[in-house]
Design a protein around this motif. Structure first.
Motif, PDB file in Angstrom:
ATOM      1  N   PHE A 275      -8.492  23.993 -60.633  1.00 36.51           N
ATOM      2  CA  PHE A 275      -9.246  25.076 -60.007  1.00 36.51           C
ATOM      3  C   PHE A 275      -8.448  26.374 -60.104  1.00 36.51           C
ATOM      4  O   PHE A 275      -7.218  26.387 -59.947  1.00 36.51           O
ATOM      5  CB  PHE A 275      -9.533  24.753 -58.535  1.00 36.51           C
ATOM      6  CG  PHE A 275     -10.500  23.620 -58.350  1.00 36.51           C
ATOM      7  CD1 PHE A 275     -11.874  23.845 -58.353  1.00 36.51           C
ATOM      8  CD2 PHE A 275     -10.046  22.317 -58.191  1.00 36.51           C
ATOM      9  CE1 PHE A 275     -12.764  22.804 -58.183  1.00 36.51           C
ATOM     10  CE2 PHE A 275     -10.933  21.266 -58.019  1.00 36.51           C
ATOM     11  CZ  PHE A 275     -12.296  21.515 -58.025  1.00 36.51           C
ATOM     12  N   TYR A 276      -9.177  27.510 -60.340  1.00 38.74           N
ATOM     13  CA  TYR A 276      -8.550  28.809 -60.482  1.00 38.74           C
ATOM     14  C   TYR A 276      -9.373  29.853 -59.732  1.00 38.74           C
ATOM     15  O   TYR A 276     -10.603  29.879 -59.831  1.00 38.74           O
ATOM     16  CB  TYR A 276      -8.471  29.231 -61.957  1.00 38.74           C
ATOM     17  CG  TYR A 276      -7.781  28.236 -62.864  1.00 38.74           C
ATOM     18  CD1 TYR A 276      -6.409  28.301 -63.076  1.00 38.74           C
ATOM     19  CD2 TYR A 276      -8.510  27.235 -63.510  1.00 38.74           C
ATOM     20  CE1 TYR A 276      -5.771  27.403 -63.919  1.00 38.74           C
ATOM     21  CE2 TYR A 276      -7.885  26.322 -64.347  1.00 38.74           C
ATOM     22  CZ  TYR A 276      -6.518  26.411 -64.546  1.00 38.74           C
ATOM     23  OH  TYR A 276      -5.891  25.513 -65.364  1.00 38.74           O
ATOM     24  N   LEU A 277      -8.703  30.716 -58.973  1.00 37.70           N
ATOM     25  CA  LEU A 277      -9.363  31.852 -58.335  1.00 37.70           C
ATOM     26  C   LEU A 277      -9.447  32.992 -59.345  1.00 37.70           C
ATOM     27  O   LEU A 277      -8.465  33.302 -60.035  1.00 37.70           O
ATOM     28  CB  LEU A 277      -8.574  32.309 -57.111  1.00 37.70           C
ATOM     29  CG  LEU A 277      -8.553  31.348 -55.910  1.00 37.70           C
ATOM     30  CD1 LEU A 277      -7.704  31.935 -54.799  1.00 37.70           C
ATOM     31  CD2 LEU A 277      -9.962  31.066 -55.410  1.00 37.70           C
ATOM     32  N   ARG A 278     -10.609  33.669 -59.417  1.00 36.02           N
ATOM     33  CA  ARG A 278     -10.785  34.757 -60.380  1.00 36.02           C
ATOM     34  C   ARG A 278     -10.952  36.106 -59.683  1.00 36.02           C
ATOM     35  O   ARG A 278     -10.050  36.887 -59.593  1.00 36.02           O
ATOM     36  CB  ARG A 278     -11.975  34.459 -61.317  1.00 36.02           C
ATOM     37  CG  ARG A 278     -11.677  33.384 -62.349  1.00 36.02           C
ATOM     38  CD  ARG A 278     -10.414  33.694 -63.120  1.00 36.02           C
ATOM     39  NE  ARG A 278     -10.099  32.674 -64.114  1.00 36.02           N
ATOM     40  CZ  ARG A 278      -8.904  32.475 -64.623  1.00 36.02           C
ATOM     41  NH1 ARG A 278      -7.894  33.212 -64.209  1.00 36.02           N
ATOM     42  NH2 ARG A 278      -8.681  31.548 -65.518  1.00 36.02           N
ATOM     43  N   ASP A 279     -12.117  36.402 -59.132  1.00 32.92           N
ATOM     44  CA  ASP A 279     -12.326  37.703 -58.514  1.00 32.92           C
ATOM     45  C   ASP A 279     -13.163  37.549 -57.257  1.00 32.92           C
ATOM     46  O   ASP A 279     -13.705  36.480 -56.961  1.00 32.92           O
ATOM     47  CB  ASP A 279     -12.988  38.675 -59.495  1.00 32.92           C
ATOM     48  CG  ASP A 279     -14.224  38.072 -60.152  1.00 32.92           C
ATOM     49  OD1 ASP A 279     -14.733  37.069 -59.618  1.00 32.92           O
ATOM     50  OD2 ASP A 279     -14.672  38.591 -61.171  1.00 32.92           O
ATOM     51  N   THR A 280     -13.265  38.645 -56.512  1.00 32.10           N
ATOM     52  CA  THR A 280     -14.003  38.653 -55.253  1.00 32.10           C
ATOM     53  C   THR A 280     -15.032  39.777 -55.298  1.00 32.10           C
ATOM     54  O   THR A 280     -14.742  40.891 -55.761  1.00 32.10           O
ATOM     55  CB  THR A 280     -13.057  38.867 -54.055  1.00 32.10           C
ATOM     56  OG1 THR A 280     -12.057  37.844 -54.066  1.00 32.10           O
ATOM     57  CG2 THR A 280     -13.809  38.802 -52.744  1.00 32.10           C
ATOM     58  N   ILE A 281     -16.258  39.485 -54.822  1.00 32.51           N
ATOM     59  CA  ILE A 281     -17.304  40.489 -54.735  1.00 32.51           C
ATOM     60  C   ILE A 281     -17.908  40.426 -53.341  1.00 32.51           C
ATOM     61  O   ILE A 281     -17.634  39.524 -52.554  1.00 32.51           O
ATOM     62  CB  ILE A 281     -18.413  40.255 -55.795  1.00 32.51           C
ATOM     63  CG1 ILE A 281     -19.109  38.915 -55.559  1.00 32.51           C
ATOM     64  CG2 ILE A 281     -17.840  40.327 -57.203  1.00 32.51           C
ATOM     65  CD1 ILE A 281     -20.309  38.708 -56.473  1.00 32.51           C
ATOM     66  N   GLU A 282     -18.755  41.406 -53.028  1.00 32.41           N
ATOM     67  CA  GLU A 282     -19.419  41.439 -51.736  1.00 32.41           C
ATOM     68  C   GLU A 282     -20.921  41.484 -51.953  1.00 32.41           C
ATOM     69  O   GLU A 282     -21.419  42.278 -52.757  1.00 32.41           O
ATOM     70  CB  GLU A 282     -18.967  42.650 -50.920  1.00 32.41           C
ATOM     71  CG  GLU A 282     -19.462  42.619 -49.477  1.00 32.41           C
ATOM     72  CD  GLU A 282     -18.800  43.660 -48.607  1.00 32.41           C
ATOM     73  OE1 GLU A 282     -19.522  44.364 -47.883  1.00 32.41           O
ATOM     74  OE2 GLU A 282     -17.552  43.763 -48.657  1.00 32.41           O
ATOM     75  N   LEU A 283     -21.659  40.618 -51.251  1.00 26.16           N
ATOM     76  CA  LEU A 283     -23.112  40.536 -51.378  1.00 26.16           C
ATOM     77  C   LEU A 283     -23.709  40.420 -49.991  1.00 26.16           C
ATOM     78  O   LEU A 283     -23.393  39.484 -49.243  1.00 26.16           O
ATOM     79  CB  LEU A 283     -23.511  39.313 -52.234  1.00 26.16           C
ATOM     80  CG  LEU A 283     -24.995  39.091 -52.450  1.00 26.16           C
ATOM     81  CD1 LEU A 283     -25.572  40.208 -53.322  1.00 26.16           C
ATOM     82  CD2 LEU A 283     -25.253  37.736 -53.119  1.00 26.16           C
ATOM     83  N   ASP A 284     -24.600  41.377 -49.648  1.00 21.88           N
ATOM     84  CA  ASP A 284     -25.250  41.394 -48.332  1.00 21.88           C
ATOM     85  C   ASP A 284     -24.228  41.318 -47.204  1.00 21.88           C
ATOM     86  O   ASP A 284     -24.428  40.640 -46.189  1.00 21.88           O
ATOM     87  CB  ASP A 284     -26.246  40.228 -48.208  1.00 21.88           C
ATOM     88  CG  ASP A 284     -27.375  40.328 -49.206  1.00 21.88           C
ATOM     89  OD1 ASP A 284     -27.708  41.461 -49.601  1.00 21.88           O
ATOM     90  OD2 ASP A 284     -27.910  39.267 -49.600  1.00 21.88           O
ATOM     91  N   GLY A 285     -23.101  42.002 -47.389  1.00 22.00           N
ATOM     92  CA  GLY A 285     -22.096  42.061 -46.345  1.00 22.00           C
ATOM     93  C   GLY A 285     -21.197  40.848 -46.262  1.00 22.00           C
ATOM     94  O   GLY A 285     -20.338  40.770 -45.372  1.00 22.00           O
TER      95      GLY A 285
END
Length: 849
Positions: A275-285
């Motif tokens: 498992f690998y963490l890639r990026d973070t986004i925000e959706l509907d808060g």
């Protein structure tokens, strides 16, 4: 036996679609390998896309393949976190290999490490910590967590041909089918054209209640393509349903293509996945983190892909995309992809709103043409935790809402969650035209003849062809010819017959059968409801029981050892068979059987100091059988049902009563038999088929009327027989048996260098039989019963099981050339019996995914 698998499950259809496979035209196709410019190691999960268009992601070997129909020269872009964006100009209308290298982004400070690559570890890995939180919250995020749930579901299943080479378009043999291959879709799969040949649509209202648990489906409309009389259309539906089962990503295992695949959201996932963490986004808060995953061993049946996980208290999946690895040990499957989207509901949980499963099948990875199967499901109008009236949940699990068939099309037009494409719409009319074409019917007729062994002749089928010629020690060369009627003759009356002649014994044999169907359906199709009467005058090997083949099949004429124990039989039977919707069936039967010893068998019993020869035995039986197979599915062939096994057991209980004096019956007796079959799925460790059986015979009987245990003297590995036991070697009046076949699915071979490239699979099993003969039925104690047979040297060749069980074990290699299984079978007990084999090599043709 496994799923296609037995390959007859779809062979008739597959022959047709293979003839029409085609390839893409007028497209720009680019493929290659992406590597690190410094280390030259392949880069996985690189985003590859044409500017202004959708893209693909490189696989675990850094390979990619992308296409577009844009007629102008375009820019291909490569993007990956930590690397400089790379752009390449591509000439439109070409197919080219393009290997690229990507430069790492410049850093202000460089830390030198002796190792080029940090070793992957679960310890102190934030990606593993996150997936464990997702696993811990599985139960609260599943749809079944709600007390009540209502929603509407639209489901579409589709089969399409892929690729269309120019030479096939110009082939005179296919000129009548050109209207099919011209109806193509180039937008669904990058770089490929699709021609839909089968579509099935269903709109349903679904209701769920947690306590007491109840799921109810109201089918509002259903429509599907009809492929004609040569194909089991309902069987296609059942087969596709078993291959593309509904996906619940929170289940520890996902069942697809008759296999169980470990989910990336499973307790065992950190053991088998990276498992690998890639990026973070925000959706509907709400913050979402992208989590990529790939198998530790690319040859295992596992997924690679990515999921977006919410960083709130739910740790729910908001979106997931995954596919099988390119090297996965799976036959005939070139590609398999799963996509699911979720939306936040009024209860704060994320509910699935779209689920799509797509797979492409081909004879080989490099084949230009293939077959694509897709199951798309969309969900809307969720009503959460609002109970419906009790009447909604009562009755059958699935109910078809009564509506005029003429309104189905208009209802679908208005209520489809997404409109069909013009190509899909045309598939309905195209396939309807196809099944009425004389050339298509002729093609399918001959395909059925070669694959199933029956040739249509008006209202009759001639066959089976593999039984026309055989040989054995009693009859010598044997010729046989027969056939049966079809629904074209009558939807109520069915007849079957054959005649045979042995050139050594110079005797004719024959069979006559007549059946009446009470529900005006074929006596071979679900649900069965018929009365059949038959008479057979023929030979038989005692203790041989075959499945899916005729006893006089030519290939079974080749046997090991002495094949000299035979019977001449006159058998009259009458049976009534009835099936019900919950996969329960019963059979009531009457049988009058006159058997005469043949070959080296002689029926003798003591008469003072002499022996009396008994010319024949006659029995008259009444029988009843109850069979229960929960959630059973199957594909109906010409002569046999080919089962599609699931996780549920199959029970069969049979009772027989022999009546002395009824139609010359010689004995009174009763017999009870219980048989239980169960497939155990073991996730990454494969699966096991286990059969347990027990029986007891009441009454004083000679050995020919006891249970003659199923033996096998052919060179084929038979699942339901003892492969190292000789014909008529053991008899019992009480017994219990256990048979296990364990399929590892390549769990060991996938990890061995070089060998893993062969895609071999391990198999193992054992068979155990314990029983005996009571004193009143044993000639060693009862001098008034038949003596066990002996050989030329006077040694006894038939035995009762003593104080130890009969045991044999096997280990083997499966998936040889994708179709062959070879086993080494070792007999472990009763090796002192005359002509008892110690070990042997047995083979079995087995088509599997």
């Amino acid at each position: 036996m496994s799923s296609l698998i037995d390959f007859r499950k779809g062979l008739t259809l597959f022959v047709f679609v293979t003839c029409l496979a085609f390839g893409a035209q007028g497209q720009t196709v680019v493929k290659g390998i992406i590597r690190d410019a410094q280390t030259r190691t392949p880069l996985s999960f690189v985003s590859v896309y044409f500017k202004g268009s959708k893209g693909v992601v490189s696989d675990e070997d850094g390979r990619y393949s992308i296409s577009t129909t844009n007629p102008k020269n375009i820019t291909l872009q490569f993007s990956f976190a930590g690397y400089k964006v790379l752009q390449k100009t591509i000439v439109a209308g070409t197919t080219q290999d393009l290997d690229v290298v990507m430069e790492p982004e410049e850093m202000e400070a460089v830390v030198v490490n002796k190792r080029r690559r940090t070793k992957y570890s679960n310890k102190n890995n934030p990606a593993v910590d996150l997936i464990r939180k997702v696993v811990d919250n599985r139960d609260r995020n599943r749809m079944s967590a709600a007390d009540f749930l209502q929603y509407q579901q639209y489901e579409k299943m589709e089969l399409s041909l892929t690729n269309k080479p120019e030479k096939l378009m110009n082939n005179r043999l296919l000129k009548n089918y050109r209207f099919l291959v011209e109806n193509q879709d180039t937008s669904k799969i990058e770089g490929k054209s699709l021609v839909p040949i089968y579509i099935e649509e269903t709109i349903s209202n679904k209701f769920y209640r947690k306590a007491p648990r109840k799921e109810k489906t109201y089918v509002l409309a259903k429509k599907k393509v009809n492929l004609g009389e040569f194909v089991d259309n309902d069987g296609i539906t059942r087969y596709l349903n078993s291959m593309y089962m509904p996906i619940d990503i929170y289940e520890p295992n996902i069942t697809l293509l008759s296999n169980q695949l470990l989910s990336p959201i499973s307790d065992l996932a950190p053991t088998f996945y990276r498992f690998y963490l890639r990026d973070t986004i925000e959706l509907d808060g709400i913050k979402l983190v992208r989590l990529n995953f790939a198998p530790r061993n690319p040859n295992d049946l596992l997924f690679r892909g990515m999921m977006y996980v919410t960083l709130d208290s739910n740790y729910a999946v908001q979106k997931i995309q995954m596919e099988l690895t390119r090297h996965a040990n799976l036959n005939w499957t070139r590609e398999l992809r799963i996509k699911q989207d979720f939306e936040r509901g009024t209860d704060g949980r994320y509910h699935v709103v779209m689920s799509d499963i797509l797979s492409e099948f081909a004879l080989s990875k490099k084949a230009s043409g293939g077959l694509v199967g897709e199951r798309s499901v969309s969900y809307k109008d969720y009503v959460i935790n609002q109970p419906g009236p009790d009447s909604v949940y009562e009755g059958k699990t699935e109910v078809m809402v009564d509506a005029p068939a003429a309104t189905t099309d208009s209802f679908l037009v208005v209520n489809r969650h997404a409109a069909l494409s013009a190509t899909e719409e045309k598939a309905y009319t195209n396939m309807d035209s196809l099944k009425n074409m004389r050339s298509y019917r002729r093609l399918m007729d001959w395909a059925t003849f070669f694959l199933a062994g029956y040739k249509a002749a008006g209202p009759f089928d001639i066959g089976p062809v593999n039984a026309f010629y055989s040989f054995n020690p009693v009859e010598g060369f044997r010729l046989r010819f027969g056939g049966r009627s079809t629904p074209k003759f009558s939807k109520r009356l069915y007849f079957e017959t054959y005649a045979a002649y042995g050139f050594k014994d110079e005797k004719f044999k024959y069979f006559l059968s007549g059946a009446y169907s009470f529900n005006a359906k074929s006596i071979y199709s679900f649900p069965l409801n018929f009365l059949r009467v038959s008479f057979q005058h023929d030979t038989k090997i005692p203790g041989q029981e075959l499945q899916f083949v005729q006893e006089d099949n030519f290939l079974l004429s080749f046997k090991r050892g002495d094949n000299n124990k035979w019977l001449y039989n006159d058998i009259f039977t009458a049976e009534y068979v009835r099936e019900f919707g919950k996969n329960i069936s019963y059979t009531f039967g009457f049988k009058n059987w006159k058997q005469q010893a043949a070959g080296t068998i002689v029926y003798q019993k003591p008469n003072g100091s002499d022996l009396t020869t008994v010319p024949d035995i006659t029995t008259t039986e009444l029988s009843a059988e109850l069979r229960w197979a929960p959630h059973e599915q199957f594909y109906q062939g010409k002569a046999y049902r080919i089962p599609i096994y699931n996780k549920y057991p199959i029970f069969r209980l049979r009772y027989i009563s022999g009546i002395k004096g009824l139609v010359n019956g010689d004995y009174d007796y009763q017999q009870v038999t219980l048989n239980i079959f169960k497939r155990f799925y073991l996730s990454q460790f494969g699966y096991a088929d286990v059969v347990t059986e027990g029986g007891y015979t009441f009454g004083q009987l000679p050995y020919p009327l006891l249970t003659i245990h199923r033996a096998n003297q052919t060179y084929a590995y038979q699942l339901n027989s003892f492969n190292m036991m000789n014909f008529m070697e053991f008899v019992s009046d009480h017994y219990v048996s256990v048979s296990t076949d364990y399929y590892f699915n390549g769990f060991i071979f996938n990890k061995l260098p070089l060998i893993k490239k062969l895609k071999l699979r391990e198999v193992a099993g054992f068979k155990l039989l314990y029983g005996g003969v009571r004193k009143e039925n044993n000639p060693a104690y009862n001098k008034n019963t038949f003596l066990f047979p002996t050989d030329e040297d006077g040694k006894t060749t038939t035995f009762s099981l003593d104080k130890k069980p009969y045991i044999e074990a096997n280990v083997g290699i499966g998936n040889i050339f994708k179709v062959l299984r070879v086993d080494l079978v070792k007999r472990l007990t009763y090796l002192e019996n005359p002509d008892a084999p110690d070990w042997g090599i047995r083979a079995r043709v087995k088509f599997d995914f």
